[in-house]
Design a protein around this motif. Structure first.
Motif, PDB file in Angstrom:
ATOM      1  N   GLU A  33       0.837  -1.196   0.000  1.00  0.00           N
ATOM      2  CA  GLU A  33       0.000   0.000   0.000  1.00  0.00           C
ATOM      3  C   GLU A  33       0.869   1.242   0.000  1.00  0.00           C
ATOM      4  OE1 GLU A  33      -3.243   0.835   2.594  1.00  0.00           O
ATOM      5  OE2 GLU A  33      -3.815  -1.272   2.620  1.00  0.00           O
ATOM      6  N   LYS A  34       0.374   2.279  -0.633  1.00  0.00           N
ATOM      7  CA  LYS A  34       1.076   3.559  -0.631  1.00  0.00           C
ATOM      8  C   LYS A  34       1.104   4.073   0.816  1.00  0.00           C
ATOM      9  CE  LYS A  34       0.352   8.257  -2.216  1.00  0.00           C
ATOM     10  NZ  LYS A  34      -0.545   9.149  -2.921  1.00  0.00           N
ATOM     11  N   PRO A  35       2.287   4.393   1.331  1.00  0.00           N
ATOM     12  CA  PRO A  35       2.344   4.849   2.723  1.00  0.00           C
ATOM     13  C   PRO A  35       1.694   6.215   2.888  1.00  0.00           C
ATOM     14  CG  PRO A  35       4.478   5.072   1.685  1.00  0.00           C
ATOM     15  CD  PRO A  35       3.592   4.372   0.696  1.00  0.00           C
ATOM     16  N   GLN A  36       1.080   6.432   4.040  1.00  0.00           N
ATOM     17  CA  GLN A  36       0.464   7.713   4.339  1.00  0.00           C
ATOM     18  C   GLN A  36       1.304   8.476   5.351  1.00  0.00           C
ATOM     19  OE1 GLN A  36      -3.534   5.581   4.809  1.00  0.00           O
ATOM     20  NE2 GLN A  36      -4.055   7.724   4.620  1.00  0.00           N
ATOM     21  N   GLU A  37       2.427   7.907   5.731  1.00  0.00           N
ATOM     22  CA  GLU A  37       3.315   8.546   6.687  1.00  0.00           C
ATOM     23  C   GLU A  37       4.472   9.174   5.926  1.00  0.00           C
ATOM     24  OE1 GLU A  37       5.915   7.053  10.454  1.00  0.00           O
ATOM     25  OE2 GLU A  37       3.986   6.090  10.107  1.00  0.00           O
ATOM     26  N   ALA A  38       4.840  10.396   6.307  1.00  0.00           N
ATOM     27  CA  ALA A  38       5.883  11.102   5.570  1.00  0.00           C
ATOM     28  C   ALA A  38       6.655  12.039   6.488  1.00  0.00           C
ATOM     29  CB  ALA A  38       5.263  11.901   4.427  1.00  0.00           C
ATOM     30  N   LEU A  39       7.808  12.440   6.010  1.00  0.00           N
ATOM     31  CA  LEU A  39       8.665  13.390   6.706  1.00  0.00           C
ATOM     32  C   LEU A  39       8.485  14.760   6.050  1.00  0.00           C
ATOM     33  CD1 LEU A  39      10.929  13.616   8.850  1.00  0.00           C
ATOM     34  CD2 LEU A  39      12.537  13.213   7.002  1.00  0.00           C
ATOM     35  N   VAL A  40       8.316  15.807   6.855  1.00  0.00           N
ATOM     36  CA  VAL A  40       8.160  17.162   6.329  1.00  0.00           C
ATOM     37  C   VAL A  40       9.532  17.674   5.901  1.00  0.00           C
ATOM     38  CG1 VAL A  40       7.470  19.531   6.837  1.00  0.00           C
ATOM     39  CG2 VAL A  40       6.155  17.630   7.782  1.00  0.00           C
ATOM     40  N   ILE A  41       9.667  17.993   4.612  1.00  0.00           N
ATOM     41  CA  ILE A  41      10.926  18.481   4.049  1.00  0.00           C
ATOM     42  C   ILE A  41      10.967  20.011   4.031  1.00  0.00           C
ATOM     43  CG2 ILE A  41      12.393  18.463   1.989  1.00  0.00           C
ATOM     44  CD1 ILE A  41      12.198  15.761   3.490  1.00  0.00           C
ATOM     45  N   ALA A  42       9.855  20.643   3.667  1.00  0.00           N
ATOM     46  CA  ALA A  42       9.793  22.105   3.601  1.00  0.00           C
ATOM     47  C   ALA A  42       8.355  22.559   3.847  1.00  0.00           C
ATOM     48  CB  ALA A  42      10.275  22.599   2.243  1.00  0.00           C
ATOM     49  N   VAL A  43       8.217  23.757   4.403  1.00  0.00           N
ATOM     50  CA  VAL A  43       6.905  24.307   4.744  1.00  0.00           C
ATOM     51  C   VAL A  43       6.779  25.703   4.140  1.00  0.00           C
ATOM     52  CG1 VAL A  43       5.390  24.995   6.646  1.00  0.00           C
ATOM     53  CG2 VAL A  43       6.901  23.032   6.928  1.00  0.00           C
ATOM     54  N   GLY A  44       5.636  25.968   3.517  1.00  0.00           N
ATOM     55  CA  GLY A  44       5.376  27.284   2.949  1.00  0.00           C
ATOM     56  C   GLY A  44       5.149  28.324   4.037  1.00  0.00           C
ATOM     57  N   PRO A  45       5.071  29.588   3.657  1.00  0.00           N
ATOM     58  CA  PRO A  45       4.952  30.668   4.639  1.00  0.00           C
ATOM     59  C   PRO A  45       3.554  30.853   5.235  1.00  0.00           C
ATOM     60  CG  PRO A  45       4.963  31.560   2.441  1.00  0.00           C
ATOM     61  CD  PRO A  45       5.224  30.089   2.304  1.00  0.00           C
ATOM     62  N   GLY A  46       2.534  30.214   4.667  1.00  0.00           N
ATOM     63  CA  GLY A  46       1.173  30.451   5.143  1.00  0.00           C
ATOM     64  C   GLY A  46       0.656  31.746   4.555  1.00  0.00           C
ATOM     65  N   GLY A  47      -0.028  32.538   5.368  1.00  0.00           N
ATOM     66  CA  GLY A  47      -0.540  33.823   4.891  1.00  0.00           C
ATOM     67  C   GLY A  47      -2.003  33.749   4.517  1.00  0.00           C
ATOM     68  N   LEU A  48      -2.425  34.610   3.619  1.00  0.00           N
ATOM     69  CA  LEU A  48      -3.818  34.695   3.202  1.00  0.00           C
ATOM     70  C   LEU A  48      -4.098  33.658   2.112  1.00  0.00           C
ATOM     71  CD1 LEU A  48      -6.187  36.474   4.017  1.00  0.00           C
ATOM     72  CD2 LEU A  48      -5.675  37.926   2.072  1.00  0.00           C
ATOM     73  N   VAL A  49      -4.962  32.695   2.413  1.00  0.00           N
ATOM     74  CA  VAL A  49      -5.325  31.638   1.473  1.00  0.00           C
ATOM     75  C   VAL A  49      -6.842  31.593   1.383  1.00  0.00           C
ATOM     76  CG1 VAL A  49      -5.211  29.168   0.977  1.00  0.00           C
ATOM     77  CG2 VAL A  49      -3.258  30.314   2.049  1.00  0.00           C
ATOM     78  N   ASP A  50      -7.375  31.783   0.182  1.00  0.00           N
ATOM     79  CA  ASP A  50      -8.827  31.779  -0.048  1.00  0.00           C
ATOM     80  C   ASP A  50      -9.557  32.744   0.891  1.00  0.00           C
ATOM     81  OD1 ASP A  50      -8.527  29.865  -2.052  1.00  0.00           O
ATOM     82  OD2 ASP A  50      -8.734  28.198  -0.650  1.00  0.00           O
ATOM     83  N   GLY A  51      -8.955  33.896   1.145  1.00  0.00           N
ATOM     84  CA  GLY A  51      -9.582  34.909   1.976  1.00  0.00           C
ATOM     85  C   GLY A  51      -9.455  34.686   3.472  1.00  0.00           C
ATOM     86  N   LYS A  52      -8.732  33.653   3.897  1.00  0.00           N
ATOM     87  CA  LYS A  52      -8.571  33.366   5.324  1.00  0.00           C
ATOM     88  C   LYS A  52      -7.086  33.350   5.671  1.00  0.00           C
ATOM     89  CE  LYS A  52     -12.638  30.439   5.356  1.00  0.00           C
ATOM     90  NZ  LYS A  52     -13.136  29.071   5.443  1.00  0.00           N
ATOM     91  N   GLU A  53      -6.770  33.832   6.845  1.00  0.00           N
ATOM     92  CA  GLU A  53      -5.394  33.828   7.328  1.00  0.00           C
ATOM     93  C   GLU A  53      -5.022  32.402   7.758  1.00  0.00           C
ATOM     94  OE1 GLU A  53      -1.712  35.362   8.024  1.00  0.00           O
ATOM     95  OE2 GLU A  53      -3.405  36.490   7.237  1.00  0.00           O
ATOM     96  N   VAL A  54      -3.919  31.872   7.208  1.00  0.00           N
ATOM     97  CA  VAL A  54      -3.472  30.516   7.532  1.00  0.00           C
ATOM     98  C   VAL A  54      -2.134  30.586   8.252  1.00  0.00           C
ATOM     99  CG1 VAL A  54      -2.728  28.312   6.572  1.00  0.00           C
ATOM    100  CG2 VAL A  54      -4.664  29.500   5.562  1.00  0.00           C
ATOM    101  N   THR A  55      -2.084  29.994   9.438  1.00  0.00           N
ATOM    102  CA  THR A  55      -0.848  29.881  10.196  1.00  0.00           C
ATOM    103  C   THR A  55      -0.360  28.448  10.055  1.00  0.00           C
ATOM    104  OG1 THR A  55      -1.668  31.486  11.792  1.00  0.00           O
ATOM    105  CG2 THR A  55       0.191  30.134  12.474  1.00  0.00           C
TER     106      THR A  55
END
Length: 94
Positions: A33-55
């Protein structure tokens, strides 16, 4: 080359799929099965997405579980990555 995600995107690198079942049966690569567990390599800055503030709630180096069919698979410099939105990440593995 380096992947730098934009907005609320996160770059993940999947952990290896299990080659053996809990009872010790070896699985062929086609039946794994395709694994659903992963290591975070890079994270975006967040900000305003679809009119909502994302942290951003995840950080580089964390191990996470993400939705099974989420994201876009990318191959770069011989490595495979998955780019997902933060809301496709279900949990952090501690």
């Amino acid at each position: 080359m380096k992947l730098v995600p934009l907005s609320d995107r996160v770059v993940l690198q999947q952990v290896e799929a299990e080659e053996k079942t809990a009872s010790g049966i070896l699985l062929s690569s086609a039946s794994q099965e395709k694994p659903q567990e992963a290591l975070v390599i890079a994270v975006g800055p967040g900000g305003l997405v679809d009119g909502k503030e994302v942290t951003m709630q995840v950080s580089q180096g964390q191990k996470v579980i993400y939705s099974k069919y989420a994201g876009t698979e990318v191959k770069l410099d011989g490595q495979e990555y998955v780019i997902v939105r933060q809301n496709d990440i279900l949990a952090v593995v501690e």
